[in-house]
Motif scaffolding. Sequence first.
Motif, PDB file in Angstrom:
ATOM      1  N   THR A  74      -5.985  -7.865   1.362  1.00 40.00           N
ATOM      2  CA  THR A  74      -5.599  -6.474   1.096  1.00 40.00           C
ATOM      3  C   THR A  74      -4.859  -5.883   2.270  1.00 40.00           C
ATOM      4  N   GLY A  75      -3.960  -4.950   1.973  1.00 41.89           N
ATOM      5  CA  GLY A  75      -3.171  -4.322   3.030  1.00 41.89           C
ATOM      6  C   GLY A  75      -3.920  -3.208   3.737  1.00 41.89           C
ATOM      7  N   SER A  76      -4.925  -2.643   3.071  1.00 42.27           N
ATOM      8  CA  SER A  76      -5.666  -1.544   3.707  1.00 42.27           C
ATOM      9  C   SER A  76      -6.757  -2.138   4.597  1.00 42.27           C
TER      10      SER A  76
ATOM     11  N   ALA B  33      -5.468  -4.966  -8.750  1.00 40.71           N
ATOM     12  CA  ALA B  33      -4.935  -3.639  -9.096  1.00 40.71           C
ATOM     13  C   ALA B  33      -5.595  -3.098 -10.368  1.00 40.71           C
ATOM     14  N   ILE B  34      -5.816  -3.985 -11.350  1.00 41.85           N
ATOM     15  CA  ILE B  34      -6.459  -3.560 -12.612  1.00 41.85           C
ATOM     16  C   ILE B  34      -7.891  -3.091 -12.324  1.00 41.85           C
TER      17      ILE B  34
ATOM     18  N   VAL C 240       0.862  -1.200   0.000  1.00 40.73           N
ATOM     19  CA  VAL C 240       0.000   0.000   0.000  1.00 40.73           C
ATOM     20  C   VAL C 240       0.887   1.235   0.000  1.00 40.73           C
ATOM     21  N   SER C 241       0.297   2.371  -0.368  1.00 33.97           N
ATOM     22  CA  SER C 241       1.101   3.597  -0.383  1.00 33.97           C
ATOM     23  C   SER C 241       1.284   4.082   1.054  1.00 33.97           C
ATOM     24  N   PRO C 242       2.404   4.742   1.313  1.00 40.12           N
ATOM     25  CA  PRO C 242       2.581   5.316   2.657  1.00 40.12           C
ATOM     26  C   PRO C 242       1.452   6.313   2.923  1.00 40.12           C
ATOM     27  N   SER C 243       0.946   6.357   4.175  1.00 40.67           N
ATOM     28  CA  SER C 243      -0.247   7.166   4.452  1.00 40.67           C
ATOM     29  C   SER C 243      -0.045   8.644   4.151  1.00 40.67           C
ATOM     30  N   TYR C 244       1.191   9.134   4.264  1.00 39.04           N
ATOM     31  CA  TYR C 244       1.390  10.577   4.033  1.00 39.04           C
ATOM     32  C   TYR C 244       1.253  10.957   2.557  1.00 39.04           C
ATOM     33  N   GLN C 245       1.241   9.940   1.660  1.00 37.69           N
ATOM     34  CA  GLN C 245       1.146  10.271   0.222  1.00 37.69           C
ATOM     35  C   GLN C 245      -0.290  10.300  -0.281  1.00 37.69           C
ATOM     36  N   ARG C 246      -1.251  10.040   0.600  1.00 37.38           N
ATOM     37  CA  ARG C 246      -2.611   9.805   0.094  1.00 37.38           C
ATOM     38  C   ARG C 246      -3.402  11.062  -0.205  1.00 37.38           C
ATOM     39  N   GLU C 247      -2.791  12.219  -0.019  1.00 38.91           N
ATOM     40  CA  GLU C 247      -3.553  13.445  -0.248  1.00 38.91           C
ATOM     41  C   GLU C 247      -3.668  13.771  -1.735  1.00 38.91           C
TER      42      GLU C 247
ATOM     43  N   PHE D  48      -1.278   4.832  -6.879  1.00 35.72           N
ATOM     44  CA  PHE D  48      -2.217   4.342  -5.858  1.00 35.72           C
ATOM     45  C   PHE D  48      -3.525   5.117  -5.939  1.00 35.72           C
ATOM     46  N   ASN D  49      -4.598   4.503  -5.434  1.00 36.13           N
ATOM     47  CA  ASN D  49      -5.858   5.247  -5.351  1.00 36.13           C
ATOM     48  C   ASN D  49      -5.942   5.931  -3.989  1.00 36.13           C
ATOM     49  N   ALA D  50      -7.048   6.628  -3.743  1.00 35.53           N
ATOM     50  CA  ALA D  50      -7.180   7.418  -2.507  1.00 35.53           C
ATOM     51  C   ALA D  50      -7.109   6.537  -1.257  1.00 35.53           C
ATOM     52  N   GLN D  51      -7.463   5.249  -1.408  1.00 41.49           N
ATOM     53  CA  GLN D  51      -7.415   4.342  -0.258  1.00 41.49           C
ATOM     54  C   GLN D  51      -6.008   3.752  -0.073  1.00 41.49           C
ATOM     55  N   GLY D  52      -5.078   4.163  -0.949  1.00 46.21           N
ATOM     56  CA  GLY D  52      -3.713   3.665  -0.828  1.00 46.21           C
ATOM     57  C   GLY D  52      -3.484   2.333  -1.532  1.00 46.21           C
TER      58      GLY D  52
END
Length: 987
Positions: free
Chosen positions: A450-452, A366-367, A316-323, A329-333
């Motif tokens: 899923t990681g989220s 992911a697709i 998943v994306s690091p939480s600080y990148q989700r803005e 990544f999508n908004a949920q990371g």
Amino acid sequence: GFHLSGTVTEPATATEPEMTYKVAISFDRCKITSVTCGCGNKDIFYCAHVVALSLYRIRKPDQVKLRLPISETLFQMNRDQLQKFVQYLITAHHTEVLPTAQKLADEILSSNSEINQVHGAPDPTAGASIDDENCWHLDEEQVREQVKLFLSQGGYYGSGKQLNSMFAKVREMLRMRDSNGARMLTLITEQFMADPRLSLWRQQGTGITEKCRQLWDELGALWVCVVLNPHCKLEEKSCWLRQLRKWGEMDVCPLEDGNYGNELPNITNALTQSSGHSQDSLARPRRTVFTRAIEGCDLHWQDSHLQRIISSDFYVSPSYQREGESLLFNAQGQPLWLEHVPTACARVDALRSHGYPREALRLTVAIINTLRLQQQRQLEIYKHQKKELLQRGATTITNLEGWVGHPLNPIGCLFLTLTEACRLEEENCLEISDAGDSKPPVYQHVPVATGSQDSGESYLSLALEVALMGMGQQRVMPEGLYAQDKVCRNEEQIIARLQDLELDPVLVQTLRKQCILLLEGGPFSGLGEVIHRESVPMHTFAKYLFSALLPHDADLAYKLALRAMRLPVLETTAPSGDVTHPHHLVSVVPSRYPRWFTLGHLESQQCELASTMLTAAKGDMLRLRTVLEAIQKNIHSSSLIFKLAQDAFKIATPADSNSDTTLLNVALELGLQVMRMTLSTLNWRRREMVRWLVTCATEVGVRALVSILQSWYSLFTPTEATSIVAATVMSHNTILRLSLDYPQREELASCARTLALQCAMKDPQNCALSALTLCEKDHIAFETAYQIVIDAASTGMTYTQLFTIARYMEHRGYPLRAFKLASLAMTHLNLAYNQDTHPAINDVLWACALSHSLGKNELAAIIPLVVKSVHCATVLSDILRRCTMTAPGLAGIPGRRNSGKLMSTDKAPLRQLLDATISAYINTTHSRLTHISPRHYGEFIEFLSKARETFLLAQDGHIQFAQFIDNLKQIYKGKKKLMLLVRERFG
């Protein structure tokens, strides 16, 4: 061990004796590398004896004696033992071994022989060296032979099935990571390319047959899978690329889309190619069934983002990148994979096929997350343009590359990957009966790893979602019969898979959510409010959605199905202008009338959708109205509307219960529309349609019948109205069926008579008789109909029609009217001297008999007409004979006196008939003699005898006849033989 040998005994059967076979197997690093068996089996699979020996070795390793390689044993022997060993070996097999032994002995004793240049000697019982290639044994010759045989059978004798099972074998090998998979595919492809039919089809310009086309497609798809193997060596890939290019360059190589040029973008750079769409087809590169695999060779798996996606569920994306906006990544990371969709799906297929199911699932998720994001963005774009698009009512935006029917089958691939993860394997699932009726698969929800935070989603709901997204994609109809046919076929395959899903509350929720998105999706969805004129229709898909949604959300089901009823390609207006559009969509200017080869099939699917809605709406007046309006607006083929009318009628009138009036009225309304549509065009089913409409109206009731009788001119031709419609309405059966009271019967009869008179006025030739029949019971109407016939007789009617009506009049007891009509008919007739078998002769004889029975005056009136119209001597003499046999006036018309005397041929009116008959005989005789052949002489003499009978009816007849004969002898004295016969008979 490296080499296993043994004997296998096959027990005796009723027909075969016991057999023993010698088997030898070599193996290396857990793979069988070669086999031989005394049974001589020729097949790509191992024979039962090889399998038996292998299983015996696996199951009972301690029963198999393990020996040293033979070279080790020989090393332990001294000179004498070695000599003894060789001599015994030769003696045991002297016939087979002796020539080889002598040859080897000569070579060993010759100092400069090849054998003496090499150190040591081979040992078949020793293993291979560590550097040697090791792969499973594959009988290559057998693969070639079998493929060649199956191809030569051209899809008959189940050969297509056999080839498909060979493809399945290749897939199985790939999944087991057996390097023979690609080798076997190469052998199969070589045989496919050598198929002699290819050049034949190419010369004739005909397409490859349907079955063969599908095999080529699978072949192309398998090569894409092979080249996308995530762990293949570079040299393997370049070797495949050379092969694929070589095949692709051969002029017989089948093209990707049948026999047409291709408009689809390249597999690797589909996103940047949108502007180049309008190139001329000649400028387009030739795309063969191998082009996608060749393009696939450029793809690699080194991308670090891709590697992280497929190697972990928790990426998943690091939480600080989700803005901010991120492409990864999508908004949920959750990770996204932004590759061209069919290409990304080809990667999934490759992972699945090469035995990496977990990785395939991760990439699939992911697709799907990427597709969802795209769907959201497209919705937002549409919201900004909605007003403008709705005003114009059409759009030039569409996807050029449809995912359904695509050569790489992207949607099918994602759906399979997801559902395979949810399959409940039953213990006995391998026991499929011989008939092949395997039970539908059973699925369970497996939560998405899923990681989220827990998304509450399952792979099964994702499978449903992605299938709906793909099927609902708005896309332009591809060019060419094959590509269009493939769209239909692929759609049906996906729907068949969807129907295996048991819709539980979770799936119903997914279904509803996706259907709402499709309805709101604007030009990006095939079910959006505005679509491109050449957009692939959604009827088949909507029919599935309608049936699936109906029990859970009827309003949504109808909204969706009604929206899908359209078929804009059949509407005449083409949209103008354009809307700004995002880069991954292409604007298509509808300049041509497209060639839709599958239009017939698509229209029938539209009809099926309508029929499904009609059935469901039975009894609901409001819903039926809306469905009816949709049919009237969107369906343009009369035969399909007729089919719908029949369907509605069938559903409305079940055998075991009461009719449903709401649906019956719909059936009638559709039937009336068909009548109006086919009134002025020729339709071979028209009679059937008219009869059916009357049956339907009868079922609806007396008001419906009155209505169709009153408005007949907008529905039927005059002939149909009188001979089918009114006649059926007035029949005994109809009156019984409706159990009418007297006033209702009278009302119907009055309408039928009015119709009859209107039709007789409009088309007297064809309707007069029917009109008279329908008006029999009403004096005034009957008189009116008779007057219409008399008025039309002089101009618009033939003698046949008039004679028919005259006979009808006599039969009804109107002999004087019959006489009048017969006289009118005579004025239209002309019978030449040689027309002695004319169909009107019976009518002429009947008319004369009628006149004779009425009396001398009527006979006197008709004879001049007969004389004027009939020039055939035998017919005239027949009339004359009949008139002299009895006295005239025997019909006994009231108020008339008849003398009862026979009439004389010397006095009028028969004198005139006699003269005419004699002169007809004279004229006919001269006509016949101008071109008579000897074989007709006998017949001619008989004809003269008949003439003499008529001459003798006159007072000086015998003198007249003698003069006539002398005259003939004088004029035709050249015909000596004939004149001799005349003298013999007549002196």
